[in-house]
Design a protein around this motif. Structure first.
Motif, PDB file in Angstrom:
ATOM      1  N   PHE A   1       0.800  -1.228   0.000  1.00  0.00           N
ATOM      2  CA  PHE A   1       0.000   0.000   0.000  1.00  0.00           C
ATOM      3  C   PHE A   1       0.831   1.274   0.000  1.00  0.00           C
ATOM      4  CE2 PHE A   1      -3.750  -2.387   2.004  1.00  0.00           C
ATOM      5  CZ  PHE A   1      -4.370  -2.532   0.778  1.00  0.00           C
ATOM      6  N   GLU A   2       1.950   1.277   0.709  1.00  0.00           N
ATOM      7  CA  GLU A   2       2.711   2.516   0.834  1.00  0.00           C
ATOM      8  C   GLU A   2       3.878   2.630  -0.142  1.00  0.00           C
ATOM      9  OE1 GLU A   2       3.657   3.245   4.934  1.00  0.00           O
ATOM     10  OE2 GLU A   2       1.543   3.543   5.441  1.00  0.00           O
ATOM     11  N   HIS A   3       4.295   1.507  -0.762  1.00  0.00           N
ATOM     12  CA  HIS A   3       5.435   1.580  -1.682  1.00  0.00           C
ATOM     13  C   HIS A   3       5.080   1.113  -3.097  1.00  0.00           C
ATOM     14  CE1 HIS A   3       7.808   2.542   1.805  1.00  0.00           C
ATOM     15  NE2 HIS A   3       7.413   1.431   2.397  1.00  0.00           N
ATOM     16  N   SER A   4       4.557  -0.092  -3.224  1.00  0.00           N
ATOM     17  CA  SER A   4       4.290  -0.654  -4.555  1.00  0.00           C
ATOM     18  C   SER A   4       3.137   0.028  -5.280  1.00  0.00           C
ATOM     19  CB  SER A   4       4.010  -2.156  -4.458  1.00  0.00           C
ATOM     20  OG  SER A   4       5.100  -2.818  -3.864  1.00  0.00           O
ATOM     21  N   ALA A   5       1.994   0.160  -4.620  1.00  0.00           N
ATOM     22  CA  ALA A   5       0.810   0.740  -5.281  1.00  0.00           C
ATOM     23  C   ALA A   5       1.076   2.160  -5.777  1.00  0.00           C
ATOM     24  CB  ALA A   5      -0.405   0.687  -4.368  1.00  0.00           C
ATOM     25  N   PRO A   6       1.645   3.052  -4.946  1.00  0.00           N
ATOM     26  CA  PRO A   6       1.901   4.397  -5.452  1.00  0.00           C
ATOM     27  C   PRO A   6       2.889   4.421  -6.626  1.00  0.00           C
ATOM     28  CG  PRO A   6       1.995   4.396  -3.070  1.00  0.00           C
ATOM     29  CD  PRO A   6       1.911   2.960  -3.514  1.00  0.00           C
ATOM     30  N   ALA A   7       3.829   3.463  -6.648  1.00  0.00           N
ATOM     31  CA  ALA A   7       4.814   3.422  -7.732  1.00  0.00           C
ATOM     32  C   ALA A   7       4.220   2.844  -9.015  1.00  0.00           C
ATOM     33  CB  ALA A   7       6.022   2.588  -7.304  1.00  0.00           C
ATOM     34  N   LEU A   8       3.231   1.967  -8.900  1.00  0.00           N
ATOM     35  CA  LEU A   8       2.682   1.278 -10.069  1.00  0.00           C
ATOM     36  C   LEU A   8       1.437   1.926 -10.662  1.00  0.00           C
ATOM     37  CD1 LEU A   8       3.082  -2.392  -8.810  1.00  0.00           C
ATOM     38  CD2 LEU A   8       4.476  -1.220 -10.530  1.00  0.00           C
TER      39      LEU A   8
ATOM     40  N   PRO B   1      -1.564   8.509 -12.014  1.00  0.00           N
ATOM     41  CA  PRO B   1      -2.703   9.371 -11.713  1.00  0.00           C
ATOM     42  C   PRO B   1      -3.874   9.052 -12.654  1.00  0.00           C
ATOM     43  CG  PRO B   1      -0.693  10.650 -11.671  1.00  0.00           C
ATOM     44  CD  PRO B   1      -0.328   9.276 -12.180  1.00  0.00           C
ATOM     45  N   GLY B   2      -5.052   8.904 -12.071  1.00  0.00           N
ATOM     46  CA  GLY B   2      -6.235   8.512 -12.835  1.00  0.00           C
ATOM     47  C   GLY B   2      -6.458   7.009 -12.832  1.00  0.00           C
ATOM     48  N   GLY B   3      -5.439   6.237 -12.433  1.00  0.00           N
ATOM     49  CA  GLY B   3      -5.549   4.784 -12.371  1.00  0.00           C
ATOM     50  C   GLY B   3      -6.308   4.351 -11.129  1.00  0.00           C
ATOM     51  N   ARG B   4      -6.725   3.109 -11.098  1.00  0.00           N
ATOM     52  CA  ARG B   4      -7.537   2.595  -9.996  1.00  0.00           C
ATOM     53  C   ARG B   4      -6.782   1.555  -9.178  1.00  0.00           C
ATOM     54  NH1 ARG B   4     -13.007   3.621 -12.030  1.00  0.00           N
ATOM     55  NH2 ARG B   4     -12.752   5.745 -12.765  1.00  0.00           N
ATOM     56  N   LEU B   5      -6.961   1.663  -7.877  1.00  0.00           N
ATOM     57  CA  LEU B   5      -6.472   0.652  -6.940  1.00  0.00           C
ATOM     58  C   LEU B   5      -7.709  -0.109  -6.493  1.00  0.00           C
ATOM     59  CD1 LEU B   5      -4.212  -0.494  -5.057  1.00  0.00           C
ATOM     60  CD2 LEU B   5      -4.954   1.202  -3.378  1.00  0.00           C
TER      61      LEU B   5
END
Length: 149
Positions: free
Chosen positions: A55-62, A65-69
């Motif tokens: 949540f704090e490293h991989s998701a923000p890097a992958l 902006p505009g993409g969905r988690l």
């Protein structure tokens, strides 16, 4: 006495837990054993540390902006972490669920939130649970990436 096998653990827990619940659905032997084994799995597999890392490293890097988690969680620890990340940008969340500070025009003041919640959490309906009993505990949350960095 030391516990050597899973059966030893089942026997030890079963000796102190009633077979059936008197009130509530989480009090019986089966539910208690499920929680004990789930807790052991979480600790042994270091799932809480893995969630923080994703949540704090991989998701923000992958996620651009505009993409969905999109996160499908199966127990409250995962869902709580997901909710906090999407709401506050951190697994630890804001202290006491502090409200987002806004100016008189409604613009967020201070630290911007990296994710925007999209809709409310979704749970499986009765029809889905009939087809797939594991869907009973699943919760789906979606957030949209707001900015990079």
């Amino acid at each position: 006495r030391p516990l050597a096998t899973a059966s030893d653990l089942v026997e030890a827990v079963s000796s102190v837990v009633p077979e059936f619940a008197r009130k509530g659905r989480r009090m019986g032997r089966t539910a208690t054993l499920a929680r004990v084994f789930q807790s052991l799995r979480i600790v042994v597999n270091e799932e809480d540390e893995a969630l923080v890392d994703v949540f704090e490293h991989s998701a923000p890097a992958l996620v651009r902006p505009g993409g969905r988690l999109v996160v499908l969680s199966y127990h409250s620890m995962e869902d709580r972490a997901t909710k906090r990340v999407i709401r506050d940008g951190s697994v630890r969340g804001t202290r006491g669920g502090a409200a987002i500070e806004k100016d008189i025009y409604g613009n967020i003041v201070g630290k911007r939130r990296p994710w925007k919640p999209l809709g409310k959490k979704r749970k499986a309906d009765e029809k889905e649970v009939e087809v797939n009993s594991r869907a009973r505990s699943a919760t789906l949350r979606v957030g949209e990436r707001q900015f990079s960095g």
